[in-house]
Structure formats: structure tokens, C-alpha cells
Design an enzyme around this catalytic site. Structure first.
Site, PDB file in Angstrom:
ATOM      1  N   HIS A 582       0.841  -1.199   0.000  1.00  0.00           N
ATOM      2  CA  HIS A 582       0.000   0.000   0.000  1.00  0.00           C
ATOM      3  C   HIS A 582       0.881   1.257   0.000  1.00  0.00           C
ATOM      4  O   HIS A 582       0.720   2.146  -0.828  1.00  0.00           O
ATOM      5  CB  HIS A 582      -0.920  -0.039   1.226  1.00  0.00           C
ATOM      6  CG  HIS A 582      -1.733   1.191   1.449  1.00  0.00           C
ATOM      7  ND1 HIS A 582      -3.081   1.256   1.157  1.00  0.00           N
ATOM      8  CD2 HIS A 582      -1.402   2.417   1.928  1.00  0.00           C
ATOM      9  CE1 HIS A 582      -3.530   2.459   1.453  1.00  0.00           C
ATOM     10  NE2 HIS A 582      -2.525   3.190   1.928  1.00  0.00           N
ATOM     11  N   GLU A 583       1.833   1.305   0.936  1.00  0.00           N
ATOM     12  CA  GLU A 583       2.696   2.496   1.034  1.00  0.00           C
ATOM     13  C   GLU A 583       3.556   2.627  -0.224  1.00  0.00           C
ATOM     14  O   GLU A 583       3.749   3.726  -0.740  1.00  0.00           O
ATOM     15  CB  GLU A 583       3.581   2.434   2.283  1.00  0.00           C
ATOM     16  CG  GLU A 583       2.828   2.303   3.613  1.00  0.00           C
ATOM     17  CD  GLU A 583       1.712   3.316   3.795  1.00  0.00           C
ATOM     18  OE1 GLU A 583       1.745   4.387   3.164  1.00  0.00           O
ATOM     19  OE2 GLU A 583       0.763   3.028   4.562  1.00  0.00           O
ATOM     20  N   HIS A 586       1.685   4.151  -3.037  1.00  0.00           N
ATOM     21  CA  HIS A 586       1.445   5.596  -2.918  1.00  0.00           C
ATOM     22  C   HIS A 586       2.435   6.391  -3.761  1.00  0.00           C
ATOM     23  O   HIS A 586       2.136   7.495  -4.199  1.00  0.00           O
ATOM     24  CB  HIS A 586       1.543   6.041  -1.455  1.00  0.00           C
ATOM     25  CG  HIS A 586       0.228   5.976  -0.726  1.00  0.00           C
ATOM     26  ND1 HIS A 586      -0.957   6.402  -1.302  1.00  0.00           N
ATOM     27  CD2 HIS A 586      -0.095   5.553   0.521  1.00  0.00           C
ATOM     28  CE1 HIS A 586      -1.944   6.227  -0.430  1.00  0.00           C
ATOM     29  NE2 HIS A 586      -1.452   5.708   0.677  1.00  0.00           N
ATOM     30  N   GLU A 644      -5.892   6.560  -1.917  1.00  0.00           N
ATOM     31  CA  GLU A 644      -5.885   5.437  -0.980  1.00  0.00           C
ATOM     32  C   GLU A 644      -6.434   4.165  -1.632  1.00  0.00           C
ATOM     33  O   GLU A 644      -5.957   3.068  -1.355  1.00  0.00           O
ATOM     34  CB  GLU A 644      -6.691   5.785   0.269  1.00  0.00           C
ATOM     35  CG  GLU A 644      -6.088   6.909   1.100  1.00  0.00           C
ATOM     36  CD  GLU A 644      -4.687   6.607   1.605  1.00  0.00           C
ATOM     37  OE1 GLU A 644      -4.346   5.418   1.712  1.00  0.00           O
ATOM     38  OE2 GLU A 644      -3.931   7.559   1.857  1.00  0.00           O
ATOM     39  N   ASP A 648      -4.599   0.660  -1.971  1.00  0.00           N
ATOM     40  CA  ASP A 648      -5.172  -0.597  -1.477  1.00  0.00           C
ATOM     41  C   ASP A 648      -5.165  -1.673  -2.561  1.00  0.00           C
ATOM     42  O   ASP A 648      -4.768  -2.815  -2.322  1.00  0.00           O
ATOM     43  CB  ASP A 648      -6.636  -0.385  -1.036  1.00  0.00           C
ATOM     44  CG  ASP A 648      -6.720   0.238   0.353  1.00  0.00           C
ATOM     45  OD1 ASP A 648      -5.705   0.244   1.069  1.00  0.00           O
ATOM     46  OD2 ASP A 648      -7.816   0.712   0.711  1.00  0.00           O
ATOM     47  N   HIS A 712      -9.314   7.958   3.414  1.00  0.00           N
ATOM     48  CA  HIS A 712      -9.525   6.550   3.087  1.00  0.00           C
ATOM     49  C   HIS A 712     -11.009   6.244   2.904  1.00  0.00           C
ATOM     50  O   HIS A 712     -11.863   6.909   3.478  1.00  0.00           O
ATOM     51  CB  HIS A 712      -9.014   5.662   4.227  1.00  0.00           C
ATOM     52  CG  HIS A 712      -7.567   5.847   4.526  1.00  0.00           C
ATOM     53  ND1 HIS A 712      -7.120   6.779   5.429  1.00  0.00           N
ATOM     54  CD2 HIS A 712      -6.470   5.237   4.039  1.00  0.00           C
ATOM     55  CE1 HIS A 712      -5.801   6.729   5.485  1.00  0.00           C
ATOM     56  NE2 HIS A 712      -5.375   5.810   4.646  1.00  0.00           N
ATOM     57  N   ARG A 718     -12.785  -0.811   1.843  1.00  0.00           N
ATOM     58  CA  ARG A 718     -11.371  -1.061   1.559  1.00  0.00           C
ATOM     59  C   ARG A 718     -11.163  -2.554   1.351  1.00  0.00           C
ATOM     60  O   ARG A 718     -10.310  -2.974   0.590  1.00  0.00           O
ATOM     61  CB  ARG A 718     -10.484  -0.571   2.717  1.00  0.00           C
ATOM     62  CG  ARG A 718     -10.571   0.921   2.928  1.00  0.00           C
ATOM     63  CD  ARG A 718      -9.578   1.388   3.972  1.00  0.00           C
ATOM     64  NE  ARG A 718      -8.203   1.290   3.463  1.00  0.00           N
ATOM     65  CZ  ARG A 718      -7.133   1.683   4.144  1.00  0.00           C
ATOM     66  NH1 ARG A 718      -7.286   2.183   5.355  1.00  0.00           N
ATOM     67  NH2 ARG A 718      -5.935   1.583   3.621  1.00  0.00           N
TER      68      ARG A 718
HETATM   69 ZN   LIG Z   1      -2.405   5.232   2.384  1.00  0.00          ZN
END
Ligand SMILES: [Zn+2]
Length: 771
Positions: A582-583, A586, A644, A648, A712, A718
Site C-alpha cells: 500500500h505504502e 502511494h 488510498e 489498497d 480513506h 477497503r
Molecule cells: Zn495510504
């Protein structure tokens, strides 16, 4: 991990009699024939051989199995609603605490960290054993726990602030003594705003801070932005729904009552606070909503003189100079009109000062001091906090105050993040966690690049190779910043703080001042690109676009996010692995993608690839826009949560790919052993582990807030959003077409068609009329 074959533990009977022998022989012959036939069928491909099912029966595996089982609601079909299937058991057994507006696995782990910090801070202070910094942390905590003193002090510490410039509060008139009387002639907005920011780190109207220059990410620069309001959602000032009106009414009554508690006459308070609320509504109207705050539109670099020409109603130079304490930073005395700054919201500032010009000074002063009072209410006696609780009942749905110890732990943690961080990691962070984090990061990096090279059909090769370069440059920071281990360095950073066990309010003011001035330390200094400044006890993870770093503080690296090597890897890949992904993603989402591998806002995408990226994001915006959240009575905001949602979706795919590669390479393709008592394959466990970190429930008030202010999507979307898009998920749980968790056919097809239609329309080929 230790595994053993289930069902193989029956000891063989050594006293075989003749009858059993004959039977056995018969069985042998029959089974030989059967085996021969089976082998033939297998060789012909008619039967797939199931490898022997291995169960892991170690205490860790039993613990993990129980943890997973207890969260489920198996009466829900996983293909219908995977979030409910995975989480409803946990949610039913973990009601939202009275002092919270939502509760879930993240808050649960947060609470767990708080309890550990409580134990550390409550150990008796020892001048001999404790470092200077730890002594300060304990003194600060003790002062906050000294409730008798706080009760006795009541409103006095705040009242003494309200008796002096620049915080005399018009609404109080001369009720707290003649020295508290506000005078229009003596009022200076610049002075009050600067004092709020400089002394108490409170940003009202203007948010001023230092961070890296987006286009020259090695350098620090002053930035000016819009600030927050009393209520957290801008919409609550603008909408005329029952809820929004109730929130505004509650805020109004709260302001009036607090003014009265501090000495104002009720009728005066009502009159004055009516104007204050009206002013705040006007400010809400001009604020730039999150979806319009793009990196490019907010990059408006100019010098102070240019800003003054653009907005001459405000003395910007005087304000900036007053905010920075040059006693602490003598080399910043030279700031003048030529100082470069980034004005993130020029239109907001133009509108703001247009509004303020037409406003009565008294209303402005009433508002500014209200904001100061509001931030200090929590540092006063109980009667103020109970009044806040009545307000909170309306806007957050909570019905009790946070326990004092928890409030104090959070206070000390925020004020001294590196001191509490050091105390925490000394006892609760195992260094060997780094090894698996490195494995996960490298797995994710590989998966990202592999998908880019082998599955991405729309990005041109030049943009792709830039993306690969950026992916290779992503730097992972794990656990805590190294400098927290240096006692001298930590003591130096907080040397101006001198706490007293008996002066909680005074201590709070010191910590506010310290926080207010800390970022100016960096102005004129180069950005340390490989360093990070995240509190180690944070239960969260981050991506920084200016340093191209992914960050995982020690607080996040615990169960059920991070499982050790003694547990099935599926659990770690599914939880912390997806978070690493996820990070990482980004860096390539709708905002992160604009920054290059060095952290500079500098376009590196070809126009064609950029266009295609934007087209693809439209489908995702659309998908999430369609999620209706009954608890909030609102739909998810697809555009606002896009970054976000991209992270995800990407993170889930990358982590799954990395997991399968790990099985292939580290276990030569042999699946991990199963967990006892639950019938899930390793791939299923991977997906369950992801869903489990998202288990969360909300009060309606918190649900609204999540939609209005959250970056988010709500947790259930999510889970459902990213999983229903992923073919490996539906394979793992055999979700057939037409199930909610299988979006493959209809939804993505209509979206793709619609995109084609839009494209064709743009190109003047309007031949597809209806889809
Ligand atoms: Zn995030």
C-alpha cells in the site's frame, strides 16, 4: 515452522493375526489395482493429486488459528460480503467503548500500545537509573495525573491568559476584572494570530509551517495554507441537513456555555457567539476542498513581497517574523520581503481577507480567542470537560470521557515522541523484525516491477523505465529513527523544557511552545533525505513523496499486522505485507506519481501514459462512488479517496504476488502447513489476514466524519473494493460470477465501455449513443 501430518499418529499394531493378515493382503491387492488405475488417470490428467495436507500444531499456529476463528461470522457467505464474513465475529465481541466514536483493530492495537506506555511511565522516577529525558517524561505524566491539583486550579490558569493581550476575550467584558477588558483600539489581528501560532502551535485562518520545497526537495521552505475550523468537516457548515444543523447548534451552545463558565453574561455570550459562528460559516465557504488540492495547484512559489502585492490587506512579513522565535533561531532574524514561500491556497487567502475586511474587529477577536480557549478546555478541571462531553455526545456520539491515564499517555507521547518511543522500543521492539521487513519490502518491490513489466499494457516503455527507477529507489524505514538511541542528542532536543509535577497547565504551555517552534529549526538547513521523524509508537505506516520513503514505526510492527517467522507467512504477507505494498503504491498513485525518484514534483510521465492513467482512475472513482454506507447515510467519495484506493488495490496484488514467489522460491512450491481447527488454504488465510486488520465499527457520527474528512474509504469498502477487483481472491474463495465479491464481468465491462464512449466523444466519433 514445525509441521506434522494429521491422521498419521496411529501406532501400527505389531501383533498381526492371520485373519487380519488375510484382510490386509486383500486390501493390499485391491488397493494396488486401485492405485494403478489412479496413477494412470493422474498421468492422463483426469485426477489432480492433492498433496498430503500438513497441519502446523505449534502453540503459535494454535494461537493464530484461534485469533482468526474468533473474528469470523461463518454464517455470512464470503462471496457475498467478505468484510462481514471476516470481521463480524470480532465486531460483535468488541463493542465501541463509551469514550470512542469508532473501534476496530487499529484502535485496539493503539490501546495496547497505550497500556504498555502507561506501565513504563508509571514506574517510579529514579534520578539514578532514568535518563534526563525519561525523568522529564515521567514528571510530565505525573503532573497530568495530578487530578486534585487540576481540580483546584479549575479555570484560573486560562483566566490569567485571558486577562492579558493578545488574548483578552471581548465576550467576557470586564467580568474577570478590568484588566481583562478587550479594547478595539488595542486589538491587532496580526499580533493575535502570530501569538496563537508561535506560542501554542494553533493555526487559525492561516497554517504556517516549514517543509521541503516540492520542486527542490533538498531544501526547506515556509509554506502557507488554510487552517482547520472548530468542527472537523467543512460540509457541516455548508449543508442544511438535519445532522449538519444539529452540529452547528451544538457548537453554538457549546461556545456560549464555555464563555459563560469563564464569566460571560449569558445574553452577551449568545449575541457574540452568533456572530462568531456566522464568521466561521463564511470561512468554511471559501475553503478549498481536498479533491481540488492538487500538488501542482498548491505549488505557488513567490517571495513575501509578491504575496503582499497580491494580498495587501495583511502584513505578511510582520506575521511571519512574529511567528518565528529568533531567540531560539538567531540566524532567522534576516528574514525579509525577499524570503521565498509557497502559498498553497492563494484564492482562499484572497477571499479570507476580503471577508475579514468587512468583519467587525470584535467578532474577529471573539473568534480567535475562542479557538485558543477551545484548545485549552481539555487542560482545565472536570466541569469544563463534562461540558465538552455534552458537545461530543452530539458530534461524536460518545458518552464518557477518556480515562485520565489514557489522556495523559497520549499527551506525553505527543509532547515527547522520541523519549516515549525510546522507552517503548527498548522493551517492546525486537530487532529481528527488520529481517522479515526487508524480505517483504524486496518482495513487494519485485512484484511491483514484475507487474509493470509483464502485465501493464498501457504504459509506454520510457515511462515504464522511469517507474522502475523510482521503484528501485524507494527507501524503507523500519522501527524507529536511529537518533533516538542517542541520549545526549535527545536531551539536547528538549533542553528548554523544564516541567513541574504540580503545574500541569504550565507544562502543557511549554510543550505547545516547543512544538510551535520545532519546524523552524529546519529552515536554511538541507533536507536529510535518508532520515525520518516519525514517532516510533505510531500505529500506522506512511509514504513520503518528498523523500520517496516508506515508513513502518515499531507500533505498527505487532500482531495482527506483523506476525513473526514462527507463524505462517500467509498471515504476515496478507497484513503487514499488503501495508508495505500500500505504502509503496502511494509513490505511484494519482498524487505520488507526480514526484520523481528524488522526491521532486517534476513530471516524468509521457502525456499518452498520463492520459491512460487518468482514464483508468475514472473506473475506480466510479466503483467507490457507488458504495453506499448506511451508517453514514452517505456514499463514499470516490475522487477524494482515490489515492488510498489505488494504494489498497495495488498493495493487495503486490503482496499476494510476493507471497506466491516466496512459496515458490523458499519452499520449492510446497504450500505452507494449514492451521488447526479452521479450514482455510494458505491463500485464503492471506486474504483473511488482510481483512482482519480492517475490522472496525463506527457510530453514525463517526461514519459521517469518515466520509467527509477521511482520505480513506470506510474499512468495509477497503476490503470489498480491492478484493472484488482481484481475480486471485475470487479464485481462492471460488466466488462465481454474479456474486458481490466478483466484479470481474459486468461492472468492469460497463466501466470500460463507458470510458471508450468518453474517449470517442472527445475524438468527435459520437457513434456509441447508449451504453
Ligand atoms: Zn495510504
Amino acid at each position: 515452522m514445525e509441521g506434522e501430518a494429521a491422521g498419521s499418529s496411529m501406532p501400527a499394531n505389531k501383533k498381526a493375526a492371520s485373519k487380519p493378515l488375510r484382510i490386509a493382503l486383500g486390501v493390499f491387492v485391491t488397493s494396488t489395482v486401485a492405485l494403478g488405475t489412479a496413477l494412470f488417470l493422474v498421468s492422463q490428467g483426469h485426477i489432480k493429486l492433492q498433496p498430503k495436507q500438513q497441519y502446523c500444531l505449534t502453540s503459535e499456529c494454535i494461537e493464530a488459528a484461534a485469533a482468526i476463528k474468533s473474528k469470523l461470522n461463518t454464517s455470512v457467505d464470503p462471496c457475498d460480503n467478505f468484510f462481514r464474513f471476516a470481521c463480524e465475529g470480532w465486531i460483535q465481541n468488541n463493542p465501541i467503548p463509551e469514550d470512542s466514536s469508532s473501534y476496530g483493530i487499529y484502535p485496539w492495537l493503539r490501546h495496547n500500545v497505550d497500556l504498555k506506555l502507561k506501565a513504563l511511565l508509571e514506574k517510579p522516577l529514579s534520578k539514578r537509573r532514568d535518563s534526563e529525558a525519561v525523568q522529564k517524561a515521567k514528571t510530565l505524566y505525573n503532573s497530568c495525573m495530578n487530578e486534585n491539583k487540576i481540580e483546584k486550579a479549575d479555570a484560573k490558569p486560562l483566566l490569567s491568559m485571558l486577562k492579558h493581550s493578545p488574548f483578552r476575550w471581548p465576550v467576557l467584558e470586564s467580568n474577570i476584572g478590568p484588566e481583562g477588558l478587550w479594547s478595539e483600539r488595542k486589538f491587532s489581528m496580526v499580533q493575535t494570530l502570530a501569538a496563537l501560532r508561535s506560542q501554542y502551535s494553533s493555526s487559525v485562518f492561516i497554517r504556517m509551517y516549514v517543509s521541503s520545497d516540492d520542486k527542490m526537495s533538498n531544501e526547506h521552505i515556509i509554506k502557507l495554507d488554510q487552517a482547520s475550523l472548530s468542527l472537523s468537516a467543512q460540509e457541516d457548515y455548508l449543508k442544511n441537513t438535519t445532522e449538519a444543523k444539529a452540529y452547528r447548534d451544538a457548537l453554538f451552545q457549546f461556545m456560549v456555555d464555555i464563555a459563560v463558565l469563564l464569566g460571560a453574561n449569558a445574553s452577551r455570550a449568545e449575541l457574540d457567539m452568533k456572530s462568531v459562528l456566522k464568521l466561521e460559516v463564511k470561512i468554511a465557504e471559501i475553503m478549498i476542498p481536498p479533491e481540488n488540492r492538487t500538488s501542482e495547484s498548491m505549488y505557488n512559489k513567490m517571495n513575501i513581497s509578491e504575496l503582499t502585492t497580491m494580498i495587501p490587506q495583511f502584513d505578511w512579513l510582520a506575521y511571519i517574523k512574529k511567528v518565528i522565535d529568533t531567540k531560539l533561531y538567531p540566524d532567522l532574524k534576516d528574514i525579509d520581503d525577499s524570503e521565498n514561500i509557497i502559498v498553497r491556497v492563494p484564492q482562499y487567502f484572497k477571499d479570507l481577507f476580503r471577508i475579514l475586511e468587512g468583519e467587525r474587529k470584535k467578532t474577529i477577536a471573539n473568534y480567535l480567542v475562542w479557538r485558543m480557549v477551545y484548545s485549552r478546555i481539555f487542560n482545565l478541571s472536570r466541569r469544563f470537560q463534562y461540558r465538552w462531553l455534552d458537545f461530543s455526545r452530539v458530534i461524536q456520539g460518545t458518552s464518557s470521557l477518556q480515562p485520565q491515564w489514557d489522556k495523559c499517555v497520549n499527551f506525553v507521547e505527543n509532547a515527547l515522541p522520541y523519549v516515549t518511543g525510546r522507552m517503548f522500543v527498548d522493551l517492546h521492539f525486537q530487532e529481528d523484525k527488520r529481517e522479515m521487513m526487508a524480505e517483504l519490502t524486496e518482495g513487494i518491490r519485485w512484484a511491483f516491477m514484475d507487474m509493470l513489466e509483464n502485465e501493464n499494457t498501457w504504459m509506454d516503455s520510457e515511462t515504464k523505465s522511469k517507474a522502475v527507477e523510482k521503484a528501485k529507489a524507494v527507501l524503507a524505514k523500519v522501527g524507529y529513527p536511529e537518533f533516538i538511541m542517542n541520549d545526549t542528542y535527545i536531551a539536547e532536543g528538549i533542553k528548554t523544557l523544564k516541567f513541574s509535577e504540580t503545574d500541569y497547565f504550565g507544562n502543557v504551555l511549554q510543550t505547545r511552545k516547543h512544538a510551535a517552534q520545532s519546524d523552524f529549526y529546519w529552515l536554511r538547513k538541507e533536507v536529510p533525505k535518508t532520515e525520518w521523524f516519525t514517532s516510533p509508537t505510531t500505529v500506522n505506516a506512511f509514504y513520503s513523496s518528498s523523500t520517496n520513503q516508506i515508513r513502518f514505526p515499531a507500533g505498527e510492527l505487532q500482531k495482527p499486522f506483523f506476525w513473526g517467522t514462527e507463524y505462517p507467512r500467509s498471515l504476515s504477507y496478507g497484513a503487514i505485507g499488503v501495508i508495505v505494498g500500500h505504502e509503496f503504491t502511494h509513490g505511484f498513485d494519482n498524487n505520488g506519481r507526480k514526484y520523481d525518484k528524488n522526491g521532486n514534483l517534476d513530471p516524468w510521465w509521457s502525456l499518452d501514459s498520463e492520459e491512460k492513467f487518468k482514464e483508468k482512475t475514472k473506473c475506480m472513482i466510479n466503483q467507490y462512488n457507488n458504495y453506499y454506507w448506511k451508517k453514514a447515510g452517505l456514499n463514499v467519495k470516490g475522487k477524494r479517496t482515490l489515492a488510498e484506493n489505488i494504494a489498497d488495490n495495488g498493495g493487495l496484488r503486490e503482496a499476494f504476488r510476493a507471497y506466491r514467489k516466496w512459496i515458490k522460491e523458499k519452499r520449492q512450491g510446497e504450500e505452507e502447513a494449514l492451521l488447526p481447527g479452521i479450514d482455510f488454504t494458505p491463500n485464503q488465510l492471506f486474504f483473511l489476514s488482510y481483512a482482519h486488520v480492517r475490522c472496525n465499527s463506527f457510530r453514525p457520527e463517526a461514519a459521517r466524519e469518515q466520509i467527509y474528512t477521511g482520505a480513506h474509504s470506510p474499512p468495509q469498502f477497503r476490503v470489498i473494493g480491492a478484493m472484488s477487483n482481484f481475480e486471485e481472491f475470487r479464485k481462492a474463495f471460488t466466488c462465481t460470477e454474479n456474486t458481490t465479491m466478483n466484479r470481474d464481468s459486468m461492472d468492469s465491462l460497463t466501466c470500460a465501455l463507458r470510458q471508450t464512449l468518453c474517449r470517442n466523444k472527445k475524438m468527435g466519433m459520437n457513434f456509441l449513443k447508449k451504453v
